[in-house]
Design a protein around this motif. Structure first.
Motif, PDB file in Angstrom:
ATOM      1  N   ILE A  42     -26.458 -61.255  45.809  1.00  0.00           N
ATOM      2  CA  ILE A  42     -27.753 -61.388  46.260  1.00  0.00           C
ATOM      3  C   ILE A  42     -27.650 -60.475  47.717  1.00  0.00           C
ATOM      4  O   ILE A  42     -28.787 -59.948  48.063  1.00  0.00           O
ATOM      5  CB  ILE A  42     -28.097 -62.653  46.430  1.00  0.00           C
ATOM      6  CG1 ILE A  42     -28.283 -63.394  44.946  1.00  0.00           C
ATOM      7  CG2 ILE A  42     -29.355 -63.056  47.329  1.00  0.00           C
ATOM      8  CD1 ILE A  42     -28.328 -64.667  44.819  1.00  0.00           C
ATOM      9  N   LEU A  43     -26.616 -60.930  48.444  1.00  0.00           N
ATOM     10  CA  LEU A  43     -26.536 -60.270  49.920  1.00  0.00           C
ATOM     11  C   LEU A  43     -26.504 -58.674  49.762  1.00  0.00           C
ATOM     12  O   LEU A  43     -27.461 -57.987  50.555  1.00  0.00           O
ATOM     13  CB  LEU A  43     -25.259 -60.774  50.515  1.00  0.00           C
ATOM     14  CG  LEU A  43     -25.111 -62.161  50.888  1.00  0.00           C
ATOM     15  CD1 LEU A  43     -24.015 -62.494  51.702  1.00  0.00           C
ATOM     16  CD2 LEU A  43     -26.367 -62.666  51.723  1.00  0.00           C
ATOM     17  N   PHE A  44     -25.842 -58.205  49.020  1.00  0.00           N
ATOM     18  CA  PHE A  44     -25.996 -56.616  48.962  1.00  0.00           C
ATOM     19  C   PHE A  44     -27.135 -56.177  48.195  1.00  0.00           C
ATOM     20  O   PHE A  44     -27.657 -55.149  48.412  1.00  0.00           O
ATOM     21  CB  PHE A  44     -24.655 -56.031  48.512  1.00  0.00           C
ATOM     22  CG  PHE A  44     -24.358 -56.317  46.972  1.00  0.00           C
ATOM     23  CD1 PHE A  44     -24.796 -55.438  45.868  1.00  0.00           C
ATOM     24  CD2 PHE A  44     -23.095 -56.915  46.667  1.00  0.00           C
ATOM     25  CE1 PHE A  44     -24.450 -55.827  44.748  1.00  0.00           C
ATOM     26  CE2 PHE A  44     -22.655 -57.042  45.092  1.00  0.00           C
ATOM     27  CZ  PHE A  44     -23.416 -56.447  44.439  1.00  0.00           C
ATOM     28  N   ARG A  45     -27.797 -56.892  47.298  1.00  0.00           N
ATOM     29  CA  ARG A  45     -28.993 -56.530  46.758  1.00  0.00           C
ATOM     30  C   ARG A  45     -30.084 -56.491  47.855  1.00  0.00           C
ATOM     31  O   ARG A  45     -30.978 -55.613  47.546  1.00  0.00           O
ATOM     32  CB  ARG A  45     -29.551 -57.599  45.384  1.00  0.00           C
ATOM     33  CG  ARG A  45     -28.792 -57.575  44.143  1.00  0.00           C
ATOM     34  CD  ARG A  45     -29.347 -56.376  43.323  1.00  0.00           C
ATOM     35  NE  ARG A  45     -30.375 -55.382  43.527  1.00  0.00           N
ATOM     36  CZ  ARG A  45     -30.410 -54.150  43.182  1.00  0.00           C
ATOM     37  NH1 ARG A  45     -29.396 -53.571  42.649  1.00  0.00           N
ATOM     38  NH2 ARG A  45     -31.430 -53.705  43.373  1.00  0.00           N
ATOM     39  N   LEU A  46     -30.092 -57.262  48.782  1.00  0.00           N
ATOM     40  CA  LEU A  46     -31.068 -57.122  49.730  1.00  0.00           C
ATOM     41  C   LEU A  46     -30.815 -55.775  50.261  1.00  0.00           C
ATOM     42  O   LEU A  46     -32.107 -55.218  50.661  1.00  0.00           O
ATOM     43  CB  LEU A  46     -30.818 -58.307  50.852  1.00  0.00           C
ATOM     44  CG  LEU A  46     -31.142 -59.556  50.422  1.00  0.00           C
ATOM     45  CD1 LEU A  46     -30.607 -60.740  51.466  1.00  0.00           C
ATOM     46  CD2 LEU A  46     -32.588 -59.997  50.053  1.00  0.00           C
ATOM     47  N   GLN A  47     -29.970 -55.233  50.656  1.00  0.00           N
ATOM     48  CA  GLN A  47     -29.923 -53.809  51.293  1.00  0.00           C
ATOM     49  C   GLN A  47     -30.413 -52.754  50.098  1.00  0.00           C
ATOM     50  O   GLN A  47     -31.095 -51.747  50.764  1.00  0.00           O
ATOM     51  CB  GLN A  47     -28.278 -53.773  51.621  1.00  0.00           C
ATOM     52  CG  GLN A  47     -27.949 -52.080  51.855  1.00  0.00           C
ATOM     53  CD  GLN A  47     -28.668 -51.404  52.939  1.00  0.00           C
ATOM     54  OE1 GLN A  47     -29.102 -52.063  53.740  1.00  0.00           O
ATOM     55  NE2 GLN A  47     -28.736 -50.245  52.907  1.00  0.00           N
ATOM     56  N   LEU A  48     -30.091 -53.209  48.879  1.00  0.00           N
ATOM     57  CA  LEU A  48     -30.527 -52.236  47.968  1.00  0.00           C
ATOM     58  C   LEU A  48     -32.106 -51.905  47.799  1.00  0.00           C
ATOM     59  O   LEU A  48     -32.774 -51.008  47.573  1.00  0.00           O
ATOM     60  CB  LEU A  48     -29.607 -52.100  46.625  1.00  0.00           C
ATOM     61  CG  LEU A  48     -28.300 -51.944  46.794  1.00  0.00           C
ATOM     62  CD1 LEU A  48     -27.490 -52.421  45.463  1.00  0.00           C
ATOM     63  CD2 LEU A  48     -28.107 -50.432  46.709  1.00  0.00           C
ATOM     64  N   SER A  49     -32.774 -52.983  47.960  1.00  0.00           N
ATOM     65  CA  SER A  49     -34.060 -53.107  47.653  1.00  0.00           C
ATOM     66  C   SER A  49     -34.613 -52.729  48.994  1.00  0.00           C
ATOM     67  O   SER A  49     -35.785 -52.227  49.013  1.00  0.00           O
ATOM     68  CB  SER A  49     -34.736 -54.473  47.521  1.00  0.00           C
ATOM     69  OG  SER A  49     -34.212 -55.530  48.233  1.00  0.00           O
ATOM     70  N   PHE A  55     -32.453 -58.674  58.008  1.00  0.00           N
ATOM     71  CA  PHE A  55     -32.747 -60.102  57.175  1.00  0.00           C
ATOM     72  C   PHE A  55     -31.748 -60.913  58.062  1.00  0.00           C
ATOM     73  O   PHE A  55     -30.432 -60.802  58.058  1.00  0.00           O
ATOM     74  CB  PHE A  55     -32.076 -60.061  55.781  1.00  0.00           C
ATOM     75  CG  PHE A  55     -32.864 -59.278  54.833  1.00  0.00           C
ATOM     76  CD1 PHE A  55     -34.335 -59.663  54.344  1.00  0.00           C
ATOM     77  CD2 PHE A  55     -32.882 -57.873  54.640  1.00  0.00           C
ATOM     78  CE1 PHE A  55     -34.904 -59.090  53.436  1.00  0.00           C
ATOM     79  CE2 PHE A  55     -33.339 -57.344  53.771  1.00  0.00           C
ATOM     80  CZ  PHE A  55     -34.714 -57.731  53.031  1.00  0.00           C
ATOM     81  N   ALA A  56     -32.210 -62.257  58.536  1.00  0.00           N
ATOM     82  CA  ALA A  56     -31.632 -63.145  59.137  1.00  0.00           C
ATOM     83  C   ALA A  56     -30.432 -63.853  58.395  1.00  0.00           C
ATOM     84  O   ALA A  56     -29.451 -64.074  58.817  1.00  0.00           O
ATOM     85  CB  ALA A  56     -32.477 -64.189  59.681  1.00  0.00           C
ATOM     86  N   GLY A  70     -28.922 -58.449  61.567  1.00  0.00           N
ATOM     87  CA  GLY A  70     -29.463 -58.702  60.309  1.00  0.00           C
ATOM     88  C   GLY A  70     -29.374 -57.614  59.425  1.00  0.00           C
ATOM     89  O   GLY A  70     -29.874 -57.576  58.088  1.00  0.00           O
ATOM     90  N   VAL A  71     -28.600 -56.392  59.779  1.00  0.00           N
ATOM     91  CA  VAL A  71     -28.584 -55.250  58.879  1.00  0.00           C
ATOM     92  C   VAL A  71     -27.342 -55.178  58.368  1.00  0.00           C
ATOM     93  O   VAL A  71     -26.102 -54.886  59.080  1.00  0.00           O
ATOM     94  CB  VAL A  71     -28.923 -53.910  59.637  1.00  0.00           C
ATOM     95  CG1 VAL A  71     -29.015 -52.507  58.569  1.00  0.00           C
ATOM     96  CG2 VAL A  71     -30.608 -54.079  59.984  1.00  0.00           C
ATOM     97  N   LEU A  72     -27.039 -55.195  56.993  1.00  0.00           N
ATOM     98  CA  LEU A  72     -25.926 -54.914  56.291  1.00  0.00           C
ATOM     99  C   LEU A  72     -24.939 -53.719  56.779  1.00  0.00           C
ATOM    100  O   LEU A  72     -25.397 -52.534  56.718  1.00  0.00           O
ATOM    101  CB  LEU A  72     -25.797 -55.159  54.901  1.00  0.00           C
ATOM    102  CG  LEU A  72     -24.709 -55.308  54.075  1.00  0.00           C
ATOM    103  CD1 LEU A  72     -23.908 -56.530  54.389  1.00  0.00           C
ATOM    104  CD2 LEU A  72     -24.839 -55.226  52.567  1.00  0.00           C
ATOM    105  N   ASP A  73     -23.721 -54.032  57.223  1.00  0.00           N
ATOM    106  CA  ASP A  73     -22.830 -52.999  57.515  1.00  0.00           C
ATOM    107  C   ASP A  73     -22.356 -52.121  56.339  1.00  0.00           C
ATOM    108  O   ASP A  73     -21.995 -52.876  55.408  1.00  0.00           O
ATOM    109  CB  ASP A  73     -21.479 -53.583  58.312  1.00  0.00           C
ATOM    110  CG  ASP A  73     -20.611 -52.546  58.790  1.00  0.00           C
ATOM    111  OD1 ASP A  73     -20.863 -51.807  59.820  1.00  0.00           O
ATOM    112  OD2 ASP A  73     -19.586 -52.274  58.061  1.00  0.00           O
ATOM    113  N   PRO A  74     -22.479 -50.903  56.497  1.00  0.00           N
ATOM    114  CA  PRO A  74     -22.022 -50.072  55.053  1.00  0.00           C
ATOM    115  C   PRO A  74     -20.399 -50.753  54.686  1.00  0.00           C
ATOM    116  O   PRO A  74     -20.292 -50.402  53.401  1.00  0.00           O
ATOM    117  CB  PRO A  74     -21.852 -48.560  55.879  1.00  0.00           C
ATOM    118  CG  PRO A  74     -22.683 -48.620  56.869  1.00  0.00           C
ATOM    119  CD  PRO A  74     -22.603 -50.066  57.321  1.00  0.00           C
TER     120      PRO A  74
END
Lengths: 583, 184
Positions: A42-49, A55-56, A70-74
């Motif tokens: 779910i966490l990496f899906r947030l980055q893909l969508s 995202f907090a 709140g931005v996922l590190d690559p």
């Protein structure tokens, strides 16, 4: 006489030698890891969508280091993808599924007091537990967990300096996997010898329930294929730590030429997929077995084509060893060799189709009971068909080249392997929960769990096929980096929505599971009206399973709605009437 | 568990375990075949010590066969089991001597003087030696039990299991040695 005796808390719940308790240990650990693995997705899906959006929740889970503002590190994205795959494939659908049902069902269904070696069985769990701790530890190291994908292809996995996740995280991954393999081998050895030697009187191999056949064949697959992964990992460890060149050759990193010469990363792929493909069936076969039981019991009909079911299990297992090359069509493989692998791969469609046909024939005009277990079993048949059909596309080298490493592949294997196996696991839990805990799970919650899971799972994985056909590569951090994929963002939003809904509804299952253990309605001895031996044991779960003599088996496992009997099921222990044919 | 069932079960456990080990080495040797068919493969002349170790490990097997015959006659086979243990230790020493000879040839496990062929040679022989050490532990336990007269002509499962495993190590080594001799 039974082996029941008074035990301390430590010997009963922690270092238990009782197969039923060890099964529960595998199940609870598997469920815990399932939650961890699903949360990662779910966490990496947030980055893909929503690429690059804040995202907090990401910062809350991953901290400032891995989700700044709140931005996922690559790098963490790659790590999450890797760990999600590793956890779901090995920890949940291999150990969680087989570890639970092989341990729980084998002695109960074949009529044995326990496994051949309770000690080896206990060791099997504790190696698995140690592997779990090591893998989870890797989430908290400075450079992050392994990031080279669950397939750990070199050179990314072989060079600690390649990316942060190739450092200590990859070392811990390899240690965890080694412990995991030891656990699997110990378990597998035990399952095989137990089924071969400890069957009760009258329980011939042809009277075994199909789930026993499935677990028996899975154990054989495991002991023959995991050692090859071990040898591949051993060479990888040498490349990583000692500087050998088994998989590495002529590599320049950040302007620095490395000393490695003469190695071949393709070599790793050969070794890896020699395990990797049987692993698909190590995951799938137990589910096939469980579904056979659940469908037959809840259709109140004998399983259709018992012998064909056994032979097709064997055929699938055999073929799984000679198809690994279909994962490597784009590695520069000789086209003739590619066509050989295409042929062997497509052959698997035959035994798979036999199984599907037999499930449908068993359901046909049955007196179907739509229990939650039955719904998941039917759900399994659905995903096995839809996922299997796209497998035909990927098994054909000419077609595979077009969609290789795209979301088409992700959609395919999640449906045919991931969903099918997890549905099998859910079916098994709902079906055997009364035997495990002496309580019933809540049916209504089970129905909600099934329907929301079923719809959201297709909502996640079905659209992925279209992403793949549009050429979207898997494992990319950001799809918007390429203008041609910008139009696909909407589809990714839908997928993420369903992933979140599907994730939330699993909380309902976990609640139902634990609530029912303590507050569920008390189960009767044989709540589903089943014929197999496990339902002849007393409700109180004792070490040794049966208080007196182990019952003798007198018929096969699928006498449902048999003419000439008062009830619509005839237990395996009931003698054949005069003139009655076995089946 | 009655004695017959115990015998069958433990032997099956061992056989399946050995099948598993076989696949582990099949993985390694198939990797050699794949790699050797590509460019840059260098041949290595096998040190003579590996011939000696081959002889010694077979001798160890012969002593275990004799110890089984002796225990069947109702006598104590401890001496022969001990001789197998000695053979195992000598085998390990010869393996180390073999590796020293490779170093003398300038064939290293890693670094400048190494090649995939030499690295494979070290890994395969080392992995086999690890399994021999497992065998040595088993032989030692069998020896101490034999000294303490734990075996009889009716019950000598420990000796049988150790023998089967040692013969397996024996055959495995012959396969690996022949393979390395031919391919590397």
């Amino acid at each position: 006489m039974s082996d029941h005796h008074n035990e301390t808390f430590l010997s009963k719940y922690i270092f238990s030698l009782d197969h039923k308790m060890i099964a529960k240990q595998f199940l609870i650990t598997g469920m815990f890891m399932g939650v961890v693995g699903m949360l990662m997705s779910i966490l990496f899906r947030l980055q893909l969508s929503n690429p690059g959006e804040s995202f907090a929740v990401l910062e809350w889970f991953l901290g400032e280091k891995w989700a700044p503002d709140g931005v996922l590190d690559p790098n963490m994205y790659l790590a999450l993808v890797t760990m999600h795959g590793t956890i779901l494939i090995f920890w949940v659908l291999t150990a969680g599924l087989t570890g639970t049902f092989a341990n729980f069902l084998i002695p109960l269904q074949i009529g044995a007091r326990d496994m051949a070696s309770g000690f080896i069985n206990m060791l099997s769990y504790w190696f698995f537990f140690a592997a779990t701790i090591v893998l989870l530890t890797s989430l908290f190291v400075e450079t992050g967990p392994a990031s080279a994908g669950w397939t750990i292809y070199p050179p990314l996995s072989a060079l600690p300096q390649a990316i942060p996740g190739s450092g200590l995280g990859q070392d811990l991954w390899l240690i965890a996997m080694t412990l995991f393999i030891v656990s699997s081998l110990l378990g597998g050895l035990n399952y095989i010898v137990t089924i071969l030697n400890l069957r009760t009187k009258g329980m011939s191999m042809t009277r075994l329930p199909l789930v026993m056949w499935a677990l028996f064949i899975v154990a054989i697959l495991g002991v023959l294929s995991f050692p090859v992964l071990l040898s591949a990992s051993l060479l990888l460890v040498f490349d990583r730590t000692f500087g050998t060149s088994f998989y590495l050759s002529d590599i320049v990193i950040a302007g620095e030429a490395l000393h490695h010469t003469g190695g071949s990363p393709i070599l790793f792929e050969h070794l890896f997929w020699f395990l990797g493909h049987p692993e698909v069936y190590i995951i799938l076969l137990p589910a096939l077995g469980i579904v056979s039981e659940v469908i037959s019991v809840n259709s109140r009909k004998p399983i259709f084509g018992y012998k064909a079911m056994v032979i097709s299990l064997m055929a699938i297992a055999f073929l799984s060893f000679i198809v690994w090359g279909h994962h490597m069509f784009i590695t520069g493989m000789d086209p003739f060799l590619g066509s050989v692998f295409t042929f062997t791969t497509l052959l698997i469609a035959i035994p798979s189709a036999v199984k599907v046909f037999n499930y449908l024939a068993t359901l046909w005009r049955g007196s179907i009971r739509f229990t939650p277990a039955m719904l998941f079993a039917i759900g399994f048949v659905s995903t096995f068909i839809t996922g299997g059909l796209t497998g035909i596309v990927l098994g054909d080298s000419a077609l595979d080249i077009n969609v290789h490493d795209t979301y088409f592949v992700v959609g395919h294997f999640h449906i045919v392997m991931g969903l099918s196996a997890i549905y099998g696991m859910f079916a098994g839990v709902y079906h055997w929960f009364p035997k495990m805990y002496g309580k019933m799970m809540n049916k209504k919650l089970g129905y909600i769990h099934f329907w929301v899971t079923f719809i959201s799972a297709y909502g996640v994985f079905f659209p992925m096929h279209f992403l793949g056909l549009a050429g979207l590569p898997r494992r990319y951090y950001s799809n918007t980096a390429f203008p041609m994929f910008e139009g696909l963002t909407n589809i990714n939003e839908i997928i993420t929505f369903f992933a979140i809904v599907g994730g939330i509804v699993q909380v309902l299952f976990i609640f139902n599971f634990f609530y029912s253990i303590f507050y569920g309605t008390k189960a009767s001895k044989n709540p589903w009206g089943s014929t197999t031996l496990e339902w002849t044991t007393p409700i109180e779960r004792i070490h040794g399973n049966w208080p007196g003599e182990i019952p003798t088996v007198r018929r096969w496992a699928y006498d449902y709605s048999k003419p000439g009997h008062d009830t619509d099921f005839v237990p395996q222990t009931e003698p054949l009437k005069e003139g009655e044919e076995e089946h | 568990m009655d004695l017959n069932l115990k015998n069958t079960t433990y032997k099956q456990l061992l056989w399946i375990g050995m099948a598993s080990i076989t696949l582990f080495f099949a993985g390694l040797t198939s990797a050699v075949i794949v790699r050797s068919s590509e460019s840059g493969w260098q041949d290595i002349s096998m040190p003579r010590y590996f011939w000696y170790s081959t002889f010694v490990i077979i001798l160890g097997s012969a002593f275990l066969i004799m110890s089984k015959k002796i225990v069947r006659r109702g006598k104590n086979p401890a001496d022969y089991i001990f001789l197998t243990f000695v053979c195992g230790v000598i085998f390990a020493i010869f393996q180390f001597k073999g590796w020293s000879a490779l170093v003398d040839q300038g064939k290293f496990f890693v670094g400048e003087g190494s090649s995939p062929a030499s690295s494979f040679l070290y890994v395969i022989t080392f992995a086999h030696l690890i399994h021999v050490i497992g065998g040595l532990i088993s032989v030692f336990i069998t020896y101490t039990k034999s000294v303490n007269s734990k075996y009889s002509k009716e019950n000598y499962l420990g000796i049988e299991l150790t023998s089967i495993y040692w013969h397996f190590l024996d055959i495995l080594w012959i396969y690996l040695f022949a393979f390395l001799l031919y391919i590397i």
